[in-house]
Design an enzyme around this catalytic site. Structure first.
Site, PDB file in Angstrom:
ATOM      1  N   GLU A 162      98.937   3.466   7.089  1.00  0.00           N
ATOM      2  CA  GLU A 162     100.008   3.298   8.073  1.00  0.00           C
ATOM      3  C   GLU A 162     101.353   3.773   7.520  1.00  0.00           C
ATOM      4  OE1 GLU A 162      99.782   2.802  11.157  1.00  0.00           O
ATOM      5  OE2 GLU A 162      97.665   2.285  11.236  1.00  0.00           O
ATOM      6  N   TYR A 207     106.113  -1.855  14.491  1.00  0.00           N
ATOM      7  CA  TYR A 207     104.908  -1.044  14.697  1.00  0.00           C
ATOM      8  C   TYR A 207     103.884  -1.277  13.578  1.00  0.00           C
ATOM      9  CZ  TYR A 207     101.615   2.597  14.145  1.00  0.00           C
ATOM     10  OH  TYR A 207     100.421   3.223  13.931  1.00  0.00           O
ATOM     11  N   ASP A 215     103.546   3.304  19.284  1.00  0.00           N
ATOM     12  CA  ASP A 215     104.163   4.415  18.546  1.00  0.00           C
ATOM     13  C   ASP A 215     104.346   5.597  19.508  1.00  0.00           C
ATOM     14  OD1 ASP A 215     101.624   5.366  18.951  1.00  0.00           O
ATOM     15  OD2 ASP A 215     101.343   6.076  16.896  1.00  0.00           O
TER      16      ASP A 215
END
Ligand code: SF4
Length: 349
Positions: free
Chosen positions: A49, A130, A148
């Site tokens: 991520e 996020y 996102d």
């Protein structure tokens, strides 16, 4: 904006459930084989991520593989030197992500167990809403929807949302409640990944593949035939900057600069010296002109072949002679490594 979902077929619970099932079935059979999905772990999810922020999957793949070999877990990353961490990140850009990952590892490696809620994760370096939602939904099955750029694109198209957003992050904030309403709460992690996957491999920015889209039946703009109209983002003004840089070499070394000021995004990463230090160098001839865009700024960087004035104190300017054979051992910003390799070859001819 608030009425968007209520006026849409996904405003009805029954349709939302069918939409989620269709999306998840598609994901189960069409998802890409990605290394962080293979033998997945919390650590792999966190690393992926961080790396995937503002970076494409194809770019991340080789970095992720090397990173996991070098730093296989939070502990190994926590105990690594900052130079090693930056070196592992060299070429990925946005180096604050690497520094934050390093800081985060130092914190979590002291813990006996990990928090499972998004709020606790948001207290860690480099973790915003996020990433916290992605990590906790994928690793802990938390009912947290991600929103996102890919999700914004898919949702604004499904809803045919024509509202103009100032920028991507405003759009993400505005769409977040809708993403949350549409979330499948049995498999939130898979659902989140499915929506992002759809945005990445089907609902492309240009020429989305509506005819093979698993959720076309629910997509307003897909049916209207105008998906590329969405999302509507305000046009940003671009600016232009000219930068002069030096190419100063000796028989066995190249002079490089290592920014040290805390506010500099490239702190600790070597680059070709900037002409702001003109007082140390003689006037030189132009060797190359390089153009690149970072965010909303177009840069034109001219590199001058020159030499140092006598008796100048390079230490005052955070400059260092780096031997040619040691260039691979230091961390250079991605474009600078390419330029140096190219110019070294050109100069040796
Ligand atoms: Fe995107 Fe087309 Fe699918 Fe709508 S139908 S989500 S525009 S690919």
């Amino acid at each position: 904006m608030n009425n968007l979902l209520t006026k849409h077929i996904l405003g009805e619970l029954e349709n939302r459930e069918k939409f989620q099932i269709d999306l998840l079935e598609w994901f189960d059979s069409h998802q890409r084989e990605l290394p962080w999905r293979h033998n997945s772990s919390l650590y792999k999810t966190v690393i992926s991520e961080f790396m995937l922020q503002q970076t494409r999957v194809t770019t991340v793949l080789p970095y992720f593989k090397k990173w996991i070999e070098k730093f296989p877990d939070f502990n190994s990353l926590a105990f690594a030197k900052e130079e090693e961490v930056l070196k592992g990140w060299e070429g990925l850009g946005y180096y604050s992500r690497a520094r934050n990952l390093h800081k985060l590892s130092k914190i979590v490696s002291t813990w006996d167990s990990f928090p499972t809620d998004a709020k606790s994760w948001q207290n860690l370096p480099g973790i915003g809403p996020y990433i916290a939602a992605a990590i906790t939904s994928i690793s802990f099955n938390q009912k947290e929807a991600v929103c996102d750029g890919n999700v914004v694109r898919v949702l604004t198209r499904i809803l045919a949302c024509g509202e103009e957003f100032k920028d991507g992050s405003v759009a993400q904030k505005k769409l977040q409640p809708h993403a949350q309403t549409l979330l499948n709460i049995q498999r939130p992690g898979d659902y989140n990944q499915a929506l992002m996957e759809l945005g990445a491999i089907v609902c492309h920015r240009h020429s989305p593949c509506c005819t093979i889209c698993p959720v076309q039946a629910y997509c307003k703009s897909g049916k209207q035939g105008d998906p590329e109209r969405f999302p509507v983002l305000a046009k940003k003004k671009k600016s232009f900057q000219k930068i002069k840089r030096f190419w100063i070499e000796s028989s066995d070394s190249l002079l490089l600069q290592k920014p040290k000021e805390g506010g500099n995004k490239l702190v600790g990463i070597y680059e070709l010296p900037k002409a702001i230090e003109l007082e140390i160098a003689k006037k030189g001839k132009i060797l190359a002109v390089k153009k690149r865009t970072i965010g909303q700024v177009d840069f034109e960087e001219s590199i001058y072949l020159t030499s140092l004035k006598q008796d100048c104190e390079i230490n005052r300017y955070n400059m260092e002679w780096i031997k040619w054979e040691n260039l691979n051992k230091i961390t250079l910003s991605g474009p600078h490594r390419k330029w140096i390799e190219e110019l070294k070859l050109k100069n040796s001819k």
